[in-house]
Scaffold this motif. Structure first.
Motif, short mmCIF file in Angstrom:
data_model
loop_
_atom_site.label_atom_id
_atom_site.label_comp_id
_atom_site.label_asym_id
_atom_site.label_seq_id
_atom_site.Cartn_x
_atom_site.Cartn_y
_atom_site.Cartn_z
N PRO A 155 25.22 24.68 -37.06
CA PRO A 155 25.23 24.06 -35.77
C PRO A 155 25.13 25.03 -34.65
O PRO A 155 25.76 26.04 -34.67
N PHE A 193 19.84 21.47 -50.63
CA PHE A 193 18.32 21.25 -50.88
C PHE A 193 17.79 22.47 -51.56
O PHE A 193 16.51 22.50 -52.38
N SER A 201 11.57 29.76 -48.77
CA SER A 201 11.78 29.53 -47.31
C SER A 201 10.08 28.78 -46.91
O SER A 201 10.29 28.05 -46.27
N ASP A 248 19.74 33.04 -44.60
CA ASP A 248 19.16 32.02 -45.57
C ASP A 248 17.68 31.78 -45.20
O ASP A 248 16.84 31.59 -46.19
N PHE A 249 17.31 31.59 -43.77
CA PHE A 249 15.89 31.14 -43.59
C PHE A 249 15.01 32.34 -43.16
O PHE A 249 14.05 31.93 -42.23
N THR A 250 15.34 33.41 -43.37
CA THR A 250 14.62 34.56 -43.16
C THR A 250 13.74 34.91 -44.69
O THR A 250 14.23 35.15 -45.62
N LYS A 251 12.67 34.97 -44.39
CA LYS A 251 11.76 35.11 -45.48
C LYS A 251 11.88 36.76 -46.02
O LYS A 251 11.53 37.69 -45.03
N LYS A 252 11.98 36.83 -46.92
CA LYS A 252 11.98 38.38 -47.41
C LYS A 252 10.48 38.92 -48.05
O LYS A 252 10.14 37.83 -48.35
N LEU A 253 10.35 39.81 -47.86
CA LEU A 253 8.88 40.30 -48.43
C LEU A 253 8.92 40.01 -49.91
O LEU A 253 9.93 40.25 -50.42
N ALA A 254 7.90 39.37 -50.42
CA ALA A 254 7.76 39.13 -51.56
C ALA A 254 8.28 40.23 -52.62
O ALA A 254 7.84 41.56 -52.61
N MET A 265 19.31 20.24 -42.06
CA MET A 265 18.70 20.83 -43.41
C MET A 265 19.50 22.01 -43.89
O MET A 265 19.35 22.74 -44.59
N GLY A 266 21.00 22.16 -43.15
CA GLY A 266 21.82 23.16 -43.55
C GLY A 266 21.63 24.30 -42.88
O GLY A 266 22.55 25.35 -42.76
N TRP A 300 22.74 23.27 -47.45
CA TRP A 300 21.75 24.38 -47.74
C TRP A 300 21.48 24.46 -49.08
O TRP A 300 20.48 24.57 -49.63
N PHE A 360 10.19 20.23 -45.51
CA PHE A 360 10.75 19.64 -44.19
C PHE A 360 9.70 19.30 -42.98
O PHE A 360 9.79 18.20 -42.57
N LEU A 405 20.19 25.32 -33.21
CA LEU A 405 19.19 24.47 -32.80
C LEU A 405 19.77 23.88 -31.52
O LEU A 405 20.61 22.95 -31.42
N GLN A 406 18.91 23.80 -30.15
CA GLN A 406 19.59 23.19 -29.13
C GLN A 406 18.32 22.58 -28.42
O GLN A 406 17.16 23.11 -28.41
N PHE A 407 18.48 21.46 -27.67
CA PHE A 407 17.46 20.95 -27.02
C PHE A 407 17.88 20.64 -25.26
O PHE A 407 19.08 20.62 -25.05
N SER A 408 17.04 20.90 -24.63
CA SER A 408 17.28 20.98 -22.98
C SER A 408 16.37 20.08 -22.32
O SER A 408 14.84 20.25 -22.98
N TRP A 409 16.62 19.43 -21.30
CA TRP A 409 15.55 18.74 -20.50
C TRP A 409 15.54 19.19 -19.06
O TRP A 409 16.46 19.34 -18.82
N ILE A 443 19.95 15.96 -25.86
CA ILE A 443 19.59 16.83 -24.85
C ILE A 443 20.64 17.41 -24.06
O ILE A 443 21.65 16.43 -23.33
N LYS A 444 20.95 18.69 -24.13
CA LYS A 444 22.11 19.24 -23.14
C LYS A 444 21.46 19.47 -21.69
O LYS A 444 20.66 19.89 -21.72
N PRO A 498 27.18 22.51 -43.45
CA PRO A 498 25.98 23.12 -43.26
C PRO A 498 25.74 24.11 -44.52
O PRO A 498 24.52 24.09 -44.99
#
Lengths: 315, 49, 355
Positions: free
Chosen positions: B5, A198, A240, B40-46, B1-2, A195, A247, B8-12, A314-315, A191
């Motif tokens: 793991p 990209f 970001s 990494d994916f937190t936008k900083k204040l410009a 996208m990096g 990152w 994406f 991100l999780q999916f459930s039904w 799906i978990k 990962p």
């Protein structure tokens, strides 16, 4: 392939003269080397300006969205797949179209050629198998197959999937192509590496949106990046925000992208954003056995539910 | 996208499965808390140029 | 006009010396192409570059620029107040900028520095910057600077013009700012008397290499409304995909959009480049867009550059002929072709409407 232009002009002239269509969309001669301009002909005289060579990489399906006329359209393999997608998504009706199919042998990549030449290229000529670029003090010839756009070198659908006219006999499709080596390389990264990869890839992006706008799939009346209430994405150059744009745009193309390469070809700063859409293309193939735009009769996988749909995630 | 793991999780979950809903939300929240923020994916204040 | 001879062996050491007093910028190649970058840690500008892919306008006019910031934190004395963002306006020098790009700043200035309003961000950045131009020996085939009131050795907007004379540069000092920079580099050998003629000869040679010409002589006298209603706009705009490539790569495009961004109890107000090609550009609060189609937008771009600007400022066209939009447009819409159509426009008949 060099005889295609004449045949295109003949077909376009005939369609316009007989009133079968109101306009024919094709390419006219560009003003700089290795570029042609999408063009519409509304009468036989204008049809005489249509050209065809190895620099017709822009996907013309993009020009069909919501048009009301009867249209003749020149279509390579990828264009035809996007025309199918357009029809499935109700952006144009099959009855409005006369598809002038062009069996394609791939478009050359002007950046690849420019990088291999020592100076500015002022003229490019081509034969069936070679392109020759000349400039101040140099003249270099390349085998076309060595300088194709990356997507064209991996293409397995060079012949139009739908057509009403065909400018030449179908070409042989490429066999045994490993289409996803680049995607696997990215998948194999950790990962953190991904990152970083990209981040480097997108660092030159100026958010001109040429990739989005050259894409036949990106026809939303208002793109999510342009929404202001609510505003989903910042408008500045924050990495970001740039990443979010790329994406999400790619995800919106899932199961629809034909890897026509218009996005990459259009980018003024040479970003290969196809690496995103290709991953989705690969997943659609692996998970659903799906390739976009091959048939008018099958609904896309994200459009239908089948009990056999994979759901391991799906978990 | 990096993204690492687990973030991100999916459930039904059916609308009838309230217990499962509570379990999953608790479990996901705990897992994400354990990972901490994603800088990494937190936008900083410009920044002022 | 003073001309200094800079031996090439003294070039890099001089730049390193000047770096003590100036933040230096210059063309640097990264991956495929050149861009203007800060020259830190002794990185040298690559003066072999034909021109940078994108224009250097971002040095003075960043794509995203914070104008104000504020905080709602009541423990701060200036809470709930907009503050002009503090910035570094210490001296900078752009090395190897092409004459076309330097002249472009003069045109952009007409917008940011008017008798009524002065944009402090643009002006302070511009005034703190010394432009060391490099005469253009190998203009590209899409360059048409000589038709756009500019040229490969054009001096307007530059502080120093460098001419590459083989083993040395001839540095023509054009302003006081330029003289200061050369002094900071420690270059002071006066060139021989004939140096001026040498530069003039180089200029002529370079001008002869320009192969693209664009007629502009009729633009001013053409009736605005007729040109606006010309039928060729459909033909011109058909291929356009409404991306921002032309406007973002253009050294003279100046439009911006203002955005607020907040994070917790603090925030900034910033300006970002905008493009007349974007559907959002003229979108009204009501949802109505007076330039609702791509035909409107494409027409606006060319009418602004080749007609409205010409009429309003009487300074020629809003274009310096750098050729970037011609080279980069993904669908090959060529301003040279459009200029021919506009300039040759005849209200009745439209003789050269589509050719």
């Amino acid at each position: 392939m060099l005889s295609y232009a004449e045949k295109i002009r003949e077909i376009a002239g005939r369609l316009l003269a007989s009133g079968a269509v109101n306009m024919v969309i094709g390419f006219r001669q560009g003003t700089i080397p290795m570029m042609n301009e999408p063009h519409f002909a509304k009468n036989p005289a204008e049809a005489a300006k249509l050209v065809w060579d190895s620099h017709c990489g822009i996907n013309l399906a993009n020009y069909l969205t919501d048009r009301k006329e009867k249209i003749g359209i020149v279509a390579k393999g990828c264009d035809s797949r996007n025309i199918v997608t357009h029809i499935i998504e109700n952006k144009i009706k099959r009855e409005q179209l006369v598809v002038i199919g062009v069996p394609c042998q791939g478009m050359v990549d002007k950046r690849k050629i420019a990088l291999k030449c020592p100076g500015e290229i002022t003229a490019v000529i081509e034969t069936e198998t070679q392109v020759t670029a000349t400039g101040n003090g140099f003249s270099q010839s390349f085998d076309k197959k060595d300088v194709l756009q990356h997507n064209c070198s991996l293409c397995i659908h060079r012949n139009p999937v739908i057509h009403d006219e065909l400018v030449a006999a179908p070409v042989e499709e490429q066999k045994g192509i490993d289409r996803y080596a680049d995607v696997r390389a990215v998948e194999a990264m950790s990962p953190e590496q991904r990152w970083k990869y990209f981040e480097d890839l997108l660092s030159p992006c100026v958010r001109c949106y040429a990739c989005r706008n050259a894409c036949p799939l990106c026809y939303c009346p208002t793109c999510f990046v342009d929404e202001s209430r609510p505003q989903w994405v910042g408008k500045g150059q924050d990495p970001s925000d740039v990443r979010t744009f790329h994406f999400l745009r790619a995800y919106h193309c899932a199961g629809r992208c034909t890897d026509c390469g218009s996005c990459e070809r259009s980018c003024p700063v040479g970003i290969n954003m196809r690496v995103f859409t290709k991953k989705l293309e690969k997943d659609c193939l692996d998970l659903f056995g799906w390739e976009a735009g091959l048939s008018l009769d099958v609904r896309p996988p994200l459009d239908v539910y089948r009990p056999s749909d994979p759901n391991d995630f799906i978990k | 996208m990096g993204i690492e793991p687990g973030r991100l999780q999916f459930s039904w979950i059916s609308s009838a499965e309230s217990t499962k809903f509570v379990e999953v939300v608790t479990q996901v929240t705990n897992a994400i808390r354990a990972l901490g923020p994603n800088p990494d994916f937190t936008k900083k204040l410009a920044e002022v140029a | 006009m003073k001309i200094i001879k800079i031996d090439k062996s003294l070039w890099a050491p001089g730049l390193n010396q000047a770096a003590a007093a100036y933040r230096l910028f210059g063309p640097v190649k990264e991956k495929e192409f050149h861009s203007f970058k800060p020259l830190t840690n002794g990185v040298q500008p690559d003066l072999s570059c034909l021109n940078t892919r994108l224009s250097p306008k971002a040095i003075i006019y960043p794509q995203s620029e914070v104008m104000f910031d504020y905080s709602l934190d009541e423990s701060r004395e200036d809470h709930h107040q907009m503050r002009e963002a503090a910035k570094d306006y210490s001296p900078r020098a752009v090395i190897g900028i092409r004459p076309c790009d330097a002249k472009a700043f003069e045109l952009v200035r007409l917008n940011f520095d008017t008798p009524d309003y002065q944009d402090p961000y643009w002006l302070k950045a511009y005034e703190s910057t010394t432009l060391i131009g490099l005469g253009c020996e190998s203009p590209c085939s899409a360059c048409f600077c000589t038709s756009a009131g500019c040229g490969p050795y054009h001096e307007e907007g530059l502080d120093v013009l460098l001419a590459d004379a083989g083993d040395h540069y001839l540095a023509k000092v054009l302003t006081e700012k330029g003289a200061k920079f050369l002094a900071a580099g420690g270059w002071k050998t006066a060139a021989v008397k004939e140096a001026d003629q040498t530069i003039a000869a180089m200029r002529q040679t370079a001008e002869k290499k320009i192969t693209s010409f664009v007629p502009t002589d009729n633009l001013r006298s053409l009736p605005n409304n007729d040109l606006y209603s010309a039928t060729f706009w459909e033909d011109v705009s058909f291929a356009c995909i409404n991306c921002g490539t032309c406007t973002y790569s253009c050294p003279t495009c100046w439009c911006f959009d203002i955005q607020d961004e907040t994070r917790g109890a603090s925030g900034v107000r910033m300006k970002n480049w905008d493009s007349c090609m974007f559907p959002l550009f003229t979108m009204h609060g009501t949802g109505h867009n007076p330039r609702g189609t791509k035909l409107h937008r494409v027409r606006q771009r060319f009418m602004h550059k080749l007609k409205y600007f010409v009429d309003k400022y009487d300074r020629g066209i809003q274009c310096v002929g750098c050729g970037r939009c011609v080279r980069l447009c993904p669908v090959n819409i060529d301003i040279r072709r459009v200029a021919v159509m506009m300039n040759g426009f005849a209200a009745s008949g439209e003789a050269c409407a589509i050719e």
